[in-house]
Write an enzyme that holds these catalytic residues in place. Structure first.
Site, short mmCIF file in Angstrom:
data_model
loop_
_atom_site.label_atom_id
_atom_site.label_comp_id
_atom_site.label_asym_id
_atom_site.label_seq_id
_atom_site.Cartn_x
_atom_site.Cartn_y
_atom_site.Cartn_z
NE ARG A 18 -4.00 -2.15 1.83
CZ ARG A 18 -3.88 -3.46 2.08
NH1 ARG A 18 -2.82 -3.94 2.67
NH2 ARG A 18 -4.85 -4.30 1.74
CE LYS A 68 10.24 -4.70 6.52
NZ LYS A 68 9.39 -4.50 7.71
CG ASN A 89 11.31 0.45 7.50
OD1 ASN A 89 12.18 1.26 7.79
ND2 ASN A 89 10.04 0.64 7.79
CG ASP A 105 8.54 -1.05 10.77
OD1 ASP A 105 7.80 -0.44 9.98
OD2 ASP A 105 9.12 -2.11 10.48
N GLY A 133 8.15 -11.86 18.28
CA GLY A 133 8.68 -12.10 16.93
C GLY A 133 9.32 -10.85 16.36
CE1 TYR A 221 -0.77 -3.19 8.20
CE2 TYR A 221 -2.53 -3.02 6.59
CZ TYR A 221 -1.20 -3.19 6.89
OH TYR A 221 -0.30 -3.37 5.88
N GLY A 242 -4.13 -0.70 14.10
CA GLY A 242 -2.78 -0.81 13.55
C GLY A 242 -2.55 -0.05 12.25
P1 ATR Z 1 6.33 -11.15 13.01
O1 ATR Z 1 7.60 -10.86 12.28
O2 ATR Z 1 5.10 -10.65 12.28
O3 ATR Z 1 6.35 -10.72 14.43
P2 ATR Z 1 6.97 -13.85 13.73
O4 ATR Z 1 8.38 -13.45 13.89
O5 ATR Z 1 6.66 -15.14 13.07
O6 ATR Z 1 6.15 -12.73 12.93
O7 ATR Z 1 6.28 -13.80 15.17
C1 ATR Z 1 5.00 -14.21 15.36
C2 ATR Z 1 4.65 -13.97 16.82
O8 ATR Z 1 3.29 -14.34 16.99
C3 ATR Z 1 5.45 -14.82 17.79
O9 ATR Z 1 5.58 -14.11 19.02
C4 ATR Z 1 4.56 -16.04 17.95
O10 ATR Z 1 4.77 -16.77 19.14
P3 ATR Z 1 5.89 -17.97 19.19
O11 ATR Z 1 7.21 -17.31 19.40
O12 ATR Z 1 5.46 -18.79 20.33
O13 ATR Z 1 5.79 -18.68 17.87
C5 ATR Z 1 3.21 -15.39 17.96
N1 ATR Z 1 2.12 -16.28 17.59
C6 ATR Z 1 1.85 -16.77 16.37
N2 ATR Z 1 0.72 -17.52 16.39
C7 ATR Z 1 0.28 -17.49 17.67
C8 ATR Z 1 -0.85 -18.08 18.38
N3 ATR Z 1 -1.75 -18.83 17.73
N4 ATR Z 1 -0.98 -17.82 19.69
C9 ATR Z 1 -0.09 -17.06 20.34
N5 ATR Z 1 0.99 -16.48 19.76
C10 ATR Z 1 1.17 -16.71 18.45
#
Ligand code: ATR
Length: 276
Positions: A18, A68, A89, A105, A133, A221, A242
């Site tokens: 976007r 990134k 970014n 960010d 994450g 978002y 968001g």
């Molecule tokens: P991003 O870069 O968007 O943060 P990511 O690095 O894959 O994506 O991180 C995803 C986050 O969402 C992590 O904190 C993940 O928890 P884990 O470290 O335990 O994997 C969390 N997450 C993803 N699915 C989830 C769920 N169903 N319930 C709780 N936390 C979840």
């Protein structure tokens, strides 16, 4: 001769970005002789593309998935906070041809709350961050830049532990199943996990125990009103969605390339909202 300044967003794929709509709106609004285009750059083409920037074809641009991290090695300098966040970014070509990378960010997160919940960072005892994450890193850096103590909970506790040790500072960690003990302490709750996309929700999170002045925000978002935000609103709590973070993270890049600090207006927001 009119000097047309060009900027870009590169990613692979890139067609759903976007950013061209956001920056294109500001270019038109300010009558700038410039352009902002989405360019699909495959990972093996990244060094050659950055060389085009170095040679002066562009003023700079945004970098998104999957570049990134890889772009770090191609920059001549990188902002220390981008290094802490682990992602660049935004790129700017300086007048001497050097390429500077930074991360907007965390500024987007702060700009969104500053605009939509003024004073949010005053008298905040602790902020609760859900998720550890990639997205959480920018939020943690943002909160630390305002000296806000943090509770960080993650489904996988060990990941939260690693992240907190890496960042240092006042971060208390725990597992996500401790959310009902932690949340009533927090004046601000931020979801950085993917929970909320596709209408998914935190099944065991009881928002009924939160303080009435708690601010709840989500970096997801799509949908704009996640189940977490909908539940918070139903209880009369303040919420910020968001989308504002996406809009505000675009501000510093635009200013660096085109020399004008643009505004995130309701009209811009409505335009982007219509594409969700
Ligand atoms: P991003 O870069 O968007 O943060 P990511 O690095 O894959 O994506 O991180 C995803 C986050 O969402 C992590 O904190 C993940 O928890 P884990 O470290 O335990 O994997 C969390 N997450 C993803 N699915 C989830 C769920 N169903 N319930 C709780 N936390 C979840």
């Amino acid at each position: 001769m009119i000097h047309v300044k060009k900027a870009f967003v590169i990613g692979h794929p890139i067609k759903h970005s976007r950013s061209p709509l956001i920056h294109g709106s500001w270019i038109a609004e300010h009558g700038i002789e410039g352009s902002y285009e989405a360019i699909d750059v495959a990972p093996d083409e990244l060094p050659a593309f950055v060389e085009r920037l170095r040679q002066g074809e562009f003023a700079g641009g945004n970098v998104t998935i999957p570049h990134k991290e890889a772009v770090f090695a191609l920059c001549d300098s990188v902002d220390p906070l981008a290094t802490t966040i682990g992602a660049v970014n935004t790129l700017v070509r300086r007048s001497d041809g050097q390429i500077h990378g930074f991360n907007t960010d965390y500024m987007g997160f702060l700009g969104n709350l500053d605009q939509n919940a003024p004073g949010w960072d005053q008298n905040l005892e602790v902020a609760l961050v859900l998720g550890a994450g990639g997205a959480a890193r920018a939020i943690l850096v943002a909160l630390q830049s305002r000296s806000i103590p943090i509770i960080l909970l993650n489904r996988t506790r060990a990941t939260a532990d690693r992240l907190a040790s890496e960042l240092g500072g006042d971060i208390t960690i725990g597992a996500l199943d401790e959310v009902n003990e932690a949340a009533p302490l927090a004046g601000l709750i931020i979801n950085t996990t993917s929970v909320g996309m596709h209408g998914s929700r935190f099944e065991d999170f009881d928002l009924g125990e939160l303080r009435p002045d708690t601010l709840v925000t989500d970096i997801v978002y799509v949908p704009l009103v996640t189940p977490l935000l909908a539940d918070a609103r139903a209880l009369g709590l303040r919420t910020v969605d968001g989308l504002g973070m996406l809009l505000h993270q675009a501000v510093p890049g635009f200013e660096a390339w085109f020399g004008v600090r643009p505004e995130v207006t309701q009209a811009l927001r409505a335009k982007i909202e219509a594409t969700l």
